[in-house]
Design a protein around this motif. Structure first.
Motif, PDB file in Angstrom:
ATOM      1  N   ASN A  29       0.819  -1.209   0.000  1.00  0.00           N
ATOM      2  CA  ASN A  29       0.000   0.000   0.000  1.00  0.00           C
ATOM      3  C   ASN A  29       0.854   1.260   0.000  1.00  0.00           C
ATOM      4  O   ASN A  29       0.353   2.353  -0.265  1.00  0.00           O
ATOM      5  CB  ASN A  29      -0.940   0.004   1.206  1.00  0.00           C
ATOM      6  CG  ASN A  29      -2.045  -1.034   1.071  1.00  0.00           C
ATOM      7  OD1 ASN A  29      -2.490  -1.329  -0.035  1.00  0.00           O
ATOM      8  ND2 ASN A  29      -2.486  -1.587   2.179  1.00  0.00           N
ATOM      9  N   ASN A  30       2.150   1.111   0.305  1.00  0.00           N
ATOM     10  CA  ASN A  30       3.066   2.253   0.318  1.00  0.00           C
ATOM     11  C   ASN A  30       3.590   2.600  -1.069  1.00  0.00           C
ATOM     12  O   ASN A  30       4.271   3.607  -1.239  1.00  0.00           O
ATOM     13  CB  ASN A  30       4.267   1.941   1.216  1.00  0.00           C
ATOM     14  CG  ASN A  30       3.857   1.828   2.671  1.00  0.00           C
ATOM     15  OD1 ASN A  30       3.593   2.812   3.332  1.00  0.00           O
ATOM     16  ND2 ASN A  30       3.773   0.599   3.157  1.00  0.00           N
ATOM     17  N   PHE A  31       3.312   1.754  -2.066  1.00  0.00           N
ATOM     18  CA  PHE A  31       3.933   1.911  -3.381  1.00  0.00           C
ATOM     19  C   PHE A  31       2.912   2.213  -4.461  1.00  0.00           C
ATOM     20  O   PHE A  31       1.810   1.708  -4.461  1.00  0.00           O
ATOM     21  CB  PHE A  31       4.694   0.637  -3.749  1.00  0.00           C
ATOM     22  CG  PHE A  31       5.670   0.195  -2.697  1.00  0.00           C
ATOM     23  CD1 PHE A  31       5.609  -1.088  -2.203  1.00  0.00           C
ATOM     24  CD2 PHE A  31       6.619   1.060  -2.210  1.00  0.00           C
ATOM     25  CE1 PHE A  31       6.495  -1.511  -1.223  1.00  0.00           C
ATOM     26  CE2 PHE A  31       7.511   0.655  -1.232  1.00  0.00           C
ATOM     27  CZ  PHE A  31       7.439  -0.632  -0.742  1.00  0.00           C
ATOM     28  N   GLN A  97       8.140   1.569  -6.539  1.00  0.00           N
ATOM     29  CA  GLN A  97       8.296   3.020  -6.523  1.00  0.00           C
ATOM     30  C   GLN A  97       7.178   3.625  -5.688  1.00  0.00           C
ATOM     31  O   GLN A  97       6.002   3.278  -5.874  1.00  0.00           O
ATOM     32  CB  GLN A  97       8.246   3.562  -7.954  1.00  0.00           C
ATOM     33  CG  GLN A  97       8.568   5.048  -8.068  1.00  0.00           C
ATOM     34  CD  GLN A  97       8.567   5.496  -9.522  1.00  0.00           C
ATOM     35  OE1 GLN A  97       7.507   5.605 -10.133  1.00  0.00           O
ATOM     36  NE2 GLN A  97       9.741   5.729 -10.072  1.00  0.00           N
ATOM     37  N   ASN A  98       7.554   4.535  -4.765  1.00  0.00           N
ATOM     38  CA  ASN A  98       6.513   5.149  -3.940  1.00  0.00           C
ATOM     39  C   ASN A  98       5.933   6.378  -4.633  1.00  0.00           C
ATOM     40  O   ASN A  98       6.346   6.753  -5.732  1.00  0.00           O
ATOM     41  CB  ASN A  98       7.057   5.463  -2.553  1.00  0.00           C
ATOM     42  CG  ASN A  98       8.184   6.487  -2.554  1.00  0.00           C
ATOM     43  OD1 ASN A  98       8.357   7.234  -3.520  1.00  0.00           O
ATOM     44  ND2 ASN A  98       8.926   6.533  -1.470  1.00  0.00           N
ATOM     45  N   ALA A  99       4.991   7.012  -3.988  1.00  0.00           N
ATOM     46  CA  ALA A  99       4.286   8.152  -4.590  1.00  0.00           C
ATOM     47  C   ALA A  99       5.198   9.355  -4.813  1.00  0.00           C
ATOM     48  O   ALA A  99       4.880  10.233  -5.618  1.00  0.00           O
ATOM     49  CB  ALA A  99       3.096   8.542  -3.717  1.00  0.00           C
ATOM     50  N   LEU A 100       6.360   9.385  -4.122  1.00  0.00           N
ATOM     51  CA  LEU A 100       7.316  10.486  -4.298  1.00  0.00           C
ATOM     52  C   LEU A 100       8.291  10.210  -5.437  1.00  0.00           C
ATOM     53  O   LEU A 100       9.156  11.035  -5.718  1.00  0.00           O
ATOM     54  CB  LEU A 100       8.085  10.714  -2.997  1.00  0.00           C
ATOM     55  CG  LEU A 100       7.239  11.113  -1.778  1.00  0.00           C
ATOM     56  CD1 LEU A 100       8.110  11.255  -0.544  1.00  0.00           C
ATOM     57  CD2 LEU A 100       6.454  12.379  -2.058  1.00  0.00           C
ATOM     58  N   GLY A 101       8.159   9.044  -6.048  1.00  0.00           N
ATOM     59  CA  GLY A 101       9.036   8.711  -7.163  1.00  0.00           C
ATOM     60  C   GLY A 101      10.313   8.014  -6.783  1.00  0.00           C
ATOM     61  O   GLY A 101      11.182   7.769  -7.631  1.00  0.00           O
ATOM     62  N   ARG A 102      10.467   7.686  -5.518  1.00  0.00           N
ATOM     63  CA  ARG A 102      11.671   6.985  -5.089  1.00  0.00           C
ATOM     64  C   ARG A 102      11.517   5.503  -5.371  1.00  0.00           C
ATOM     65  O   ARG A 102      10.497   4.899  -5.050  1.00  0.00           O
ATOM     66  CB  ARG A 102      11.929   7.206  -3.606  1.00  0.00           C
ATOM     67  CG  ARG A 102      13.222   6.556  -3.122  1.00  0.00           C
ATOM     68  CD  ARG A 102      13.517   6.835  -1.673  1.00  0.00           C
ATOM     69  NE  ARG A 102      14.745   6.152  -1.253  1.00  0.00           N
ATOM     70  CZ  ARG A 102      15.199   6.153  -0.007  1.00  0.00           C
ATOM     71  NH1 ARG A 102      14.535   6.813   0.941  1.00  0.00           N
ATOM     72  NH2 ARG A 102      16.313   5.512   0.281  1.00  0.00           N
ATOM     73  N   SER A 103      12.574   4.925  -5.952  1.00  0.00           N
ATOM     74  CA  SER A 103      12.555   3.519  -6.325  1.00  0.00           C
ATOM     75  C   SER A 103      13.452   2.698  -5.406  1.00  0.00           C
ATOM     76  O   SER A 103      14.476   3.175  -4.929  1.00  0.00           O
ATOM     77  CB  SER A 103      13.026   3.343  -7.768  1.00  0.00           C
ATOM     78  OG  SER A 103      12.146   3.958  -8.674  1.00  0.00           O
TER      79      SER A 103
END
Length: 115
Positions: A29-31, A97-103
């Protein structure tokens, strides 16, 4: 920190199947996006399949042969690979990848298709 652990790779004959699985250390759910890349020797890493907001996408080279799926309660994303070809030989990497674009990336699992 997110940890991803891939499993299911190995040696298979042409035409065979493998099911790769990726287990995440935290809830999916974090991604925003989950997917699989691969990298063959001497080649760039390429996208194989992905899921974004429930929609799937595939590289042309694996369409109709590979299928990506996720199990949210189990925190896994799987790649079912059928009708494997020698050119599918590569190290397969799981990524999220999370909502901030970090992979985040796993360590990879080797898939070798050979007779």
């Amino acid at each position: 920190q997110v940890h991803l652990v891939e499993s299911g790779g190995g040696l298979v004959q042409p035409g065979g199947s493998l099911r790769l699985s990726c287990l995440a250390s935290i809830s999916f759910n974090n991604f925003k996006t989950m997917g699989w890349f691969r990298q063959a020797p001497g080649q760039e890493r390429e996208l194989v399949a992905s899921i974004t907001s429930g929609r799937t996408a595939y590289a042309d080279s694996v369409k109709d042969r590979f299928s990506i799926s996720r199990d949210v309660p189990k925190n896994t994303v799987d790649l079912q690979s059928d009708s494997l070809k020698p050119e599918d030989t590569a190290v397969y990497y799981c990524t999220v990848q999370n909502a901030l674009g970090r992979s985040f990336w796993g360590q990879g699992t080797q898939v070798t298709v050979s007779s």
